[in-house]
Design a protein around this motif. Sequence first.
Motif: not given
Length: 296
Positions: A226-228, A248-250, A263-270
């Motif tokens: 959501k916020d690259k 997209s980040f791989y 996913l827990e760490q990035t959930k607000d940014l994806i």
Amino acid sequence: MLQVNHLNKKFGELQAVQDLSFTVKKGTTFAFLGTNGAGKSTVIHLLINLLQADSGEIIFHEDMRQEKIGVVFQSHRLDDAFTLEENLLLRAQLYGMNKFEAEERVKELLEVMNLTEKRRRIYGECSGGEKRKTDILRALLHHPSFLILDEPTTGLDAESREEIWLFLKKLQADFDMTIFLTTHYIEEAENVDYVVIMHEGKIEVEGTPNQLRTDYSKTILTLYSKDKKDLLHLLIAQSYSFTNENNSFYIEIENSKEAIPILEQTKDLISDFSITKASLERVFLEVTKQIKNRVR
């Protein structure tokens, strides 16, 4: 069960099989993968003496005889004008069975493939799935211990393919049958015992499916940002190894469970995520990519 040493075959200037060596163990399923023209069918024709090798050795186990081999070819080989039952009875008698033995064997096989009610259908009027099932039964009439399948499910719908494979797996479990398979349906090789990937008559890679997935394919977690900018900073701060393309980040992970803390760490940014598991299809694509890079 089978040992092949330094096999070579040319057709004019075309080297169809190049210094091919492999071993097939008894009771296993062995899969040859490769694009059209890789040499898979040529190898089968060499194994069953429809072609003679220019050099090299094909050694079956000392207890194996040619009549203990069953073969299902790519193309249909039965008579379009006969019924399924008539085709099988005729072939059974060609294997030396008397009329009673042939009738009993054909009845048994039609039952296990759920074709009893269709036994009087004309082969030429049957569906592709019915023809292919009958082709397989023809190859099993003489109780072979080594079954060769040359792209046995090509052109079949998913339901017919699944039914055929359930039948083959049961046969193998019940009779310790060895199966030698060529296919371009990569997913059919996911659960075999050993895989060889061919290209232009040569072995490119080989191993168990697990070995190949480990060596050539990784499970990939894809994060859609959501916020690259903020996501980029977070991944760098957490020392994750990743690649980035647009939003997209791989991230390579060992297994799906490793995705949970990320996913827990990035959930607000994806905005979303996906997990692409390691597979033989990805192995095949990676090997194909390496081949293309090599010949450029």
